[in-house]
Structure formats: structure tokens, C-alpha cells
Write a protein that holds these residues in place. Sequence first.
Motif, PDB file in Angstrom:
ATOM      1  N   ASN A  46     -14.943  -0.079 -36.225  1.00 26.79           N
ATOM      2  CA  ASN A  46     -15.261   1.119 -35.436  1.00 26.79           C
ATOM      3  C   ASN A  46     -16.491   0.876 -34.570  1.00 26.79           C
ATOM      4  O   ASN A  46     -17.407   1.698 -34.491  1.00 26.79           O
ATOM      5  N   ASP A  47     -16.491  -0.276 -33.890  1.00 27.39           N
ATOM      6  CA  ASP A  47     -17.670  -0.725 -33.148  1.00 27.39           C
ATOM      7  C   ASP A  47     -17.378  -0.876 -31.654  1.00 27.39           C
ATOM      8  O   ASP A  47     -17.821  -1.826 -31.015  1.00 27.39           O
ATOM      9  N   SER A  48     -16.631   0.067 -31.116  1.00 27.22           N
ATOM     10  CA  SER A  48     -16.205  -0.004 -29.721  1.00 27.22           C
ATOM     11  C   SER A  48     -17.370  -0.003 -28.742  1.00 27.22           C
ATOM     12  O   SER A  48     -17.356  -0.700 -27.728  1.00 27.22           O
ATOM     13  N   ASN A  49     -18.414   0.766 -29.050  1.00 29.63           N
ATOM     14  CA  ASN A  49     -19.537   0.857 -28.123  1.00 29.63           C
ATOM     15  C   ASN A  49     -20.254  -0.477 -27.959  1.00 29.63           C
ATOM     16  O   ASN A  49     -20.660  -0.840 -26.846  1.00 29.63           O
ATOM     17  N   SER A  50     -20.389  -1.219 -29.061  1.00 28.23           N
ATOM     18  CA  SER A  50     -21.049  -2.530 -28.984  1.00 28.23           C
ATOM     19  C   SER A  50     -20.270  -3.468 -28.078  1.00 28.23           C
ATOM     20  O   SER A  50     -20.856  -4.227 -27.283  1.00 28.23           O
ATOM     21  N   LEU A  51     -18.942  -3.414 -28.183  1.00 31.59           N
ATOM     22  CA  LEU A  51     -18.108  -4.275 -27.336  1.00 31.59           C
ATOM     23  C   LEU A  51     -18.261  -3.894 -25.869  1.00 31.59           C
ATOM     24  O   LEU A  51     -18.507  -4.749 -25.013  1.00 31.59           O
ATOM     25  N   PHE A  52     -18.127  -2.606 -25.577  1.00 32.44           N
ATOM     26  CA  PHE A  52     -18.145  -2.186 -24.171  1.00 32.44           C
ATOM     27  C   PHE A  52     -19.532  -2.284 -23.544  1.00 32.44           C
ATOM     28  O   PHE A  52     -19.657  -2.379 -22.322  1.00 32.44           O
ATOM     29  N   TYR A  55     -10.306  -7.375 -20.429  1.00 30.15           N
ATOM     30  CA  TYR A  55      -9.747  -8.336 -21.377  1.00 30.15           C
ATOM     31  C   TYR A  55     -10.229  -9.757 -21.066  1.00 30.15           C
ATOM     32  O   TYR A  55     -10.596 -10.523 -21.967  1.00 30.15           O
ATOM     33  N   GLU A  56     -10.265 -10.081 -19.774  1.00 29.59           N
ATOM     34  CA  GLU A  56     -10.715 -11.409 -19.367  1.00 29.59           C
ATOM     35  C   GLU A  56     -12.183 -11.633 -19.726  1.00 29.59           C
ATOM     36  O   GLU A  56     -12.579 -12.712 -20.172  1.00 29.59           O
ATOM     37  N   LYS A  57     -13.015 -10.598 -19.537  1.00 32.41           N
ATOM     38  CA  LYS A  57     -14.430 -10.703 -19.882  1.00 32.41           C
ATOM     39  C   LYS A  57     -14.604 -10.935 -21.386  1.00 32.41           C
ATOM     40  O   LYS A  57     -15.386 -11.780 -21.813  1.00 32.41           O
ATOM     41  N   ALA A  58     -13.861 -10.149 -22.181  1.00 30.12           N
ATOM     42  CA  ALA A  58     -13.948 -10.288 -23.635  1.00 30.12           C
ATOM     43  C   ALA A  58     -13.476 -11.672 -24.085  1.00 30.12           C
ATOM     44  O   ALA A  58     -14.068 -12.285 -24.982  1.00 30.12           O
ATOM     45  N   LYS A  59     -12.425 -12.168 -23.411  1.00 31.61           N
ATOM     46  CA  LYS A  59     -11.870 -13.479 -23.749  1.00 31.61           C
ATOM     47  C   LYS A  59     -12.893 -14.582 -23.466  1.00 31.61           C
ATOM     48  O   LYS A  59     -13.080 -15.503 -24.282  1.00 31.61           O
ATOM     49  N   LYS A  60     -13.568 -14.489 -22.328  1.00 34.43           N
ATOM     50  CA  LYS A  60     -14.577 -15.493 -21.977  1.00 34.43           C
ATOM     51  C   LYS A  60     -15.751 -15.483 -22.949  1.00 34.43           C
ATOM     52  O   LYS A  60     -16.371 -16.506 -23.220  1.00 34.43           O
ATOM     53  N   MET A  61     -16.053 -14.308 -23.478  1.00 33.79           N
ATOM     54  CA  MET A  61     -17.149 -14.189 -24.441  1.00 33.79           C
ATOM     55  C   MET A  61     -16.733 -14.667 -25.836  1.00 33.79           C
ATOM     56  O   MET A  61     -17.574 -14.819 -26.723  1.00 33.79           O
ATOM     57  N   GLY A  62     -15.444 -14.836 -26.013  1.00 29.52           N
ATOM     58  CA  GLY A  62     -14.942 -15.300 -27.302  1.00 29.52           C
ATOM     59  C   GLY A  62     -14.977 -14.246 -28.394  1.00 29.52           C
ATOM     60  O   GLY A  62     -15.031 -14.576 -29.585  1.00 29.52           O
ATOM     61  N   VAL A  63     -14.951 -12.967 -28.000  1.00 28.78           N
ATOM     62  CA  VAL A  63     -15.023 -11.898 -29.007  1.00 28.78           C
ATOM     63  C   VAL A  63     -13.631 -11.571 -29.543  1.00 28.78           C
ATOM     64  O   VAL A  63     -12.620 -11.716 -28.849  1.00 28.78           O
ATOM     65  N   ASP A  64     -13.579 -11.103 -30.772  1.00 28.97           N
ATOM     66  CA  ASP A  64     -12.330 -10.703 -31.426  1.00 28.97           C
ATOM     67  C   ASP A  64     -12.209  -9.180 -31.320  1.00 28.97           C
ATOM     68  O   ASP A  64     -12.914  -8.439 -32.022  1.00 28.97           O
ATOM     69  N   LEU A  65     -11.326  -8.713 -30.460  1.00 31.27           N
ATOM     70  CA  LEU A  65     -11.170  -7.272 -30.230  1.00 31.27           C
ATOM     71  C   LEU A  65     -10.789  -6.539 -31.508  1.00 31.27           C
ATOM     72  O   LEU A  65     -11.240  -5.414 -31.760  1.00 31.27           O
ATOM     73  N   TYR A  66      -9.937  -7.160 -32.308  1.00 30.35           N
ATOM     74  CA  TYR A  66      -9.475  -6.524 -33.541  1.00 30.35           C
ATOM     75  C   TYR A  66     -10.630  -6.284 -34.517  1.00 30.35           C
ATOM     76  O   TYR A  66     -10.677  -5.252 -35.206  1.00 30.35           O
TER      77      TYR A  66
END
Length: 431
Positions: A399-405, A382-393
Amino acid sequence: MNLRKLSIDLFLYGINSVKPENLIPEKISLKNSHIEIEGDKYPLKKGIYVYGSGKASVEMAKSIEKMFLDYIIDGTVVCNYTQKLKKIKVIEGNHPVPDEKSLKAGETLLKEISSLKKDDFFVYLLSGGSSALIEKPIPPLTLKDLQITTQILLKHSVPIEEINIIRKHLSMIKGGRLGHSTKAKGIVLVISDVIGDDLFTIGSAPLYYDPSTYKDAYTILKKHNIFDDLPQNVKKVILKGTKGKIKETPKKENPNIKHYIVGSNIDALKKIKEKAEKSIKTYIMTSQLKGEAREVAKAVVSIGKEIKKSSNPFDPPVCLLFGGETTVTVKGNGKGGRNQELCLSALIEIKDTKNIVLLSGGTDGIDGNSEDAGAVVDSSSYEKAKKMGVDLYKYLENNDSNSLFTKTGDSIKTGYTGTNVMDITIMMIGG
């Protein structure tokens, strides 16, 4: 204790425990020129033919060759990749949507198995993936008809047991039709990839039998509001079948063929539990997890949060194991699969909550349309995603979970594992 590393280690251990090279020698043996399995004996003096289909068929065939090489006369297995074996031919089909290779593979198996004589004996190696890997459509159905139908069923998140009922009524080899094409005696060794280890569903039951009917297939299609979207030929076959103008699938098992389940999801969970308990209290919650992946994730994480807050129903630290197969209703155009979608939804629930780790992965090593098996998430994700400024929702809705991870480094890559017993979800709750 590094809960994240432990969860990954346990997942990989669980996959290894249900690889054919470990399963087959545990369940089947050679004694006095006989195959022995679950107390049954089959003489091998005349030799055996070996056939098979599914994602685990090559590795199963390797194990059979290792144990019974001198007795094997000939054989063919169909997988989603090719490999040269000593006596058994390997041919390639396609998954999850059948293609020309799948038709050729289905035709080959039907021809070879139906040509066996009454006093011949065969071993068939069945695992998940068979439904797409081998196919022979009922006339006038074309390959394109089957491809469009499969894609519609998958896109609408129809449960696998219902998908396979449809498949069985469009095929000349599924639903027991392949098994009823031969006079020979045989056994079917099954690695289960379905909830409840239902022989009617695994691989669309090519050598078993089928209690479902064309009317059942029609009802399922109408229930999901997709009958009208199907190709004209498919609708014609289903409607003709409901009127008795096409012969039904066999309603009785071929008495000369017996099925044995040699591997399943619960086997993997039990092995993981045995190993995990050397480090942490561990409980198997279920091997029958199902439902929409993003909703299942919310329920699973809520259990972890309850344990963390109130030590109910278990005191932390604790490891909870879930097995089964969720579904995804695809609305976006992203990359991912049910395990990664489950992890993304779980991450939204976990956020910055410390000491909760959740991993979910497919035992076949491939999740959806990605090349990863799954993912592992915790507060650091969560912290990594937050620093990247990405919107998890946004990633979830597309349906793009792989791109995020892939960006966060939380995906798990195993490559093809050579086995397939559905999915494994591991949740660790620290003290």
C-alpha cells in the motif's frame, strides 16, 4: 492532443467548479431581505446565525459572508484548518480520527446551537469530514475509545455508510442529535461527499435523522468480524443500546430544519464533460464508483483496452469520466490513498500500452495518508518505473503507491482545495 495534460487540466477544472465560491452563488440568493433556495424563501429581518462543519466549511462560510455579511449576527464553523473570517469564528477539529480539538469543537457547536431561541434562524454549512471534526461521545466513552474504533473501521475498509452508522450510535451530536437540540428554525446547505448523496451518511447526519439502530451497528461490527476487537466501553454502549438501555438516535427529522444539497460529484463530472467536449468526445460513466481500489482499476482499464482494440462501446479518441469513492484494505505500512492505489493497479494493467491515460484524485486535495490528491499514469509511467528497476507489485502489496509516484513524478499535488465531493477518475483513450 496531449491526453495526459488534458486529463490533469480537466481534473483541476472539475475541482474548481465545485468550490463553494462557485456553488453557493449558483444555488442560493438574497432577494428582498430573504434567502431564496430551490423556490423556498426565508426572511432575514432578524438576522442569521451561521454554523458549520466539514472540509469545505471555511470556504462555504466565506461565500455566505460575501452574500449575507450585514445579516450575520454570529457563527462558528469547524474545519481541519483555521482561517480568520469577518464575522464567523473558525475552530479546528481533526480528520480522519477525532482528537481533543474535535471534542472541543463538538461541545462548542452543541452549546451554541442549543442556546438559540425559537424565533432565531440559522444556516448550517455541512460537508464531508464532519464525522471526525466534531464529536461528543456518549458516556462512559472516552476520546481514546473513539480513536481506536475509528482506526479499526478505517483499517478494515468498512464502507463509509456503515462506518457512520457506528459513529452515530457512539455520539451525542450525530444522527440528528445536534438538530434535535435546538428550537430554532434553520436550513442546512450540504456539499455531498458520499455515493448517492445520502443525507443519512453525509457528515454522520448531525442535523438530519437516523433510521439505523444500535442493532444495525452491532450487526455491521459482527459482519466485519471486528466487534471483539473494540474497546470495552464501545462494546458496552453498543450492547446496552441493543437492549434499549440507551436512547436511540432521532427517527424523525426536526420539522424546523430543512436540508439542501448544493454540490455533489455529478456536478463536477457534468462541468468536466462540458469543458472536455470542446477537445474530445466525453462520456460520464458513473458518479457511483465503489469497491476495492485495485479491483476497480482493473475493470476501468479493461474498458479502455476494449475501446482501443475494437472501438466498443465508443470510437477513440474518447474521454471517460468516473466519480465515486473506492476503498483500500490496508495490509502494508506504506504511504498513499485509494486514488493512488487505483492508479498503481491501473498502471500494472496498462504497462506499455500506448494512448491510454488514467488519472484519479480526491477533490479535497488529500489522498489517504499522503499529501497528494492522486496520480496520473500511462505507458511513460511504466517505462520510468522499469528503468528504475522497481517492482510495481511490491509497492501495491505494501500500500505504498505514494512512494512510487513520488519517484516517477506521477503524483498530483493540489493542497487543500476547500471542497469535497469524493473522487474523480478520468481515462483518456487515444486514436
